[in-house]
Write an enzyme that holds these catalytic residues in place. Structure first.
Site, PDB file in Angstrom:
ATOM      1  N   GLU A 222      50.784 -46.475  11.565  1.00 54.02           N
ATOM      2  CA  GLU A 222      51.048 -45.403  12.521  1.00 54.02           C
ATOM      3  C   GLU A 222      51.673 -45.972  13.792  1.00 54.02           C
ATOM      4  O   GLU A 222      51.217 -46.999  14.313  1.00 54.02           O
ATOM      5  CB  GLU A 222      49.725 -44.703  12.854  1.00 54.02           C
ATOM      6  CG  GLU A 222      49.831 -43.619  13.908  1.00 54.02           C
ATOM      7  CD  GLU A 222      48.466 -43.058  14.286  1.00 54.02           C
ATOM      8  OE1 GLU A 222      48.441 -42.085  15.057  1.00 54.02           O
ATOM      9  OE2 GLU A 222      47.434 -43.587  13.809  1.00 54.02           O
ATOM     10  N   LYS A 276      53.065 -35.015  11.888  1.00 58.45           N
ATOM     11  CA  LYS A 276      51.638 -34.857  11.656  1.00 58.45           C
ATOM     12  C   LYS A 276      51.282 -33.372  11.714  1.00 58.45           C
ATOM     13  O   LYS A 276      51.741 -32.639  12.590  1.00 58.45           O
ATOM     14  CB  LYS A 276      50.844 -35.639  12.715  1.00 58.45           C
ATOM     15  CG  LYS A 276      49.357 -35.771  12.417  1.00 58.45           C
ATOM     16  CD  LYS A 276      48.695 -36.720  13.414  1.00 58.45           C
ATOM     17  CE  LYS A 276      47.228 -36.957  13.044  1.00 58.45           C
ATOM     18  NZ  LYS A 276      46.585 -37.907  13.987  1.00 58.45           N
ATOM     19  N   CYS A 329      46.822 -40.951   9.819  1.00 57.31           N
ATOM     20  CA  CYS A 329      45.454 -41.248  10.258  1.00 57.31           C
ATOM     21  C   CYS A 329      44.466 -40.117  10.005  1.00 57.31           C
ATOM     22  O   CYS A 329      44.023 -39.913   8.882  1.00 57.31           O
ATOM     23  CB  CYS A 329      45.471 -41.635  11.735  1.00 57.31           C
ATOM     24  SG  CYS A 329      43.953 -42.466  12.268  1.00 57.31           S
TER      25      CYS A 329
END
Length: 401
Positions: A222, A276, A329
């Site tokens: 990330e 995301k 994540c």
């Protein structure tokens, strides 16, 4: 505390898969047994300890903002939150109340934070990890706890139920030609202008090393590129390298006044990106009405805080190396991310916010739970914790340090 033993013992013996499977097969049921037996008068204090033991690390990110002295307060607030949760989950001593309450516990997400999943304690055990098996295990344990039943018959019935939820341990052949990377960049240096070029150069070194090893894909963590990659001069070079290898890396994406935490995929001279979808509560979005959320953002992150955007839905890509869904994540530990997904999920993380702590193994345990539950292979690249490939079977995980 016995309830947390699957987490802490698992972290200690994660490198010994067979011993880990045996230990978790004993400790995971014991953790639930403790909940079923606990005196109702102790439920709030029990929840306090669970909240602290599982989630104390959430406060560690405050080391890197303006108010590090708030860390003890954040830990206390988190512990209080789970004290209230267990006050409700174990409100009655009756097993007819506690069994369904614990079975439904993984659906309760305080402020949208969905890392409390008791089912995940079975991720590395010999038990099945579907919701029905979890309910059967709870019922078997309830038979052992209920004192009004004949001890002999209760043990026989519980034993039969537990045996029915066991799964023959299997391995999975290793996934070759795909290399998830583990980097070791301190969070204090992650966004530093002085180390930016060094970190970016290191990324290209890792990509070129993967090419020399004839890998089909290389995966960087990330925000491996902690810049608005879509507006940088690095795109042409990454596109050129993608003729020899599929490159998957985290980076920022800037569009107007909105910044996205994104995954970039470079493949055969083309590139795509996926923003995301699920933002982490408090760290990336405030789970409050806008007026309160904006005030908290300004307080914790300053008046110049940028707006972090998110996508409306997940994106899937069919690259030269893999048919995959990229996840960043926190969203990799959400059940929503696994529905109607391709066989491979690529998760990228930056765990530098929370180390040293139990967080990296708790994340791995949750990912393994979803890999087994949804029969997916999860490829995880991380900063400040090991990278790994998690198989949908009990054995077969690959760890890259």
């Amino acid at each position: 505390m016995l309830f947390l033993a699957p987490l802490y013992v698992g972290a200690l013996f994660s490198g010994a898969p067979k011993f880990l499977a045996l230990a978790e097969s004993v400790l995971a049921p014991l953790s639930l047994w403790v909940c079923l037996r606990l005196n109702a008068k102790q439920r709030f204090l029990f929840g306090l300890f669970v909240g602290f033991g599982m989630f104390y690390w959430t406060a560690l990110s405050f080391r890197y903002n303006t108010y590090p002295l708030l860390m003890p307060l954040i830990v206390l607030l988190v512990a209080l939150c789970y004290g209230v949760l267990f006050y409700l989950l174990l409100f009655k001593q009756s097993l007819l109340y506690r069994v369904p309450a614990l079975w439904l516990a993984s659906y309760i997400h305080p402020f949208g934070f969905d890392w409390f999943v008791p089912d995940a304690f079975f991720a590395y055990s010999l038990f099945r990890v579907d919701k029905l098996s979890f309910l059967v295990v709870l019922c078997a344990l309830a038979l052992l706890v209920e004192k009004r039943l004949s001890p002999l018959y209760a043990r026989i019935a519980a034993g039969v139920l537990l045996v029915c939820t066991l799964q023959m341990p299997k391995g999975t052949p290793p996934l070759k030609s795909v290399e998830p990377i583990s980097t070791q960049i301190n969070q204090a240096d992650k966004w530093s202008v002085t180390t930016l070029k060094l970190n970016i150069d290191a990324n290209f070194t890792l990509i070129n090393q993967a090419i020399k090893k004839h890998q089909k894909a290389v995966i960087l963590p990330e925000t491996a590129f902690p810049i608005a990659l879509n507006k940088s001069s690095l795109i042409p070079l990454l596109l050129k390298l993608s003729q020899d290898i599929t490159i998957i890396a985290g980076g920022l994406y800037e569009e107007g006044k909105t910044i996205y935490n994104s995954t970039y995929i470079f493949d055969k001279g083309n590139y795509h990106y996926a923003h995301k979808v699920i933002l982490a509560p408090f760290g990336e979005s405030m789970p409050f009405p806008d007026s309160i959320a904006n005030a908290l953002d300004r307080f914790f992150f300053g008046p110049e805080v940028f707006k972090l955007g998110h996508a409306e839905h997940f994106s899937d890509f069919n690259t030269t190396a893999l048919h995959l869904r990229p996840l960043v994540c926190y969203e990799g530990t959400s059940a929503k991310a696994y529905k109607n997904s391709p066989p491979y999920l690529v998760v990228i993380s930056n765990n530098a916010w929370f180390v040293p702590s139990i967080e990296p193994f708790l994340q791995r345990m949750l990912l393994k739970y979803y890999a087994r539950r949804f029969t997916k292979t999860i490829i995880h690249s991380a900063n400040k914790s090991p990278a790994y490939i998690l198989s949908p079977t009990l054995f077969g995980d690959q760890v890259f340090k």
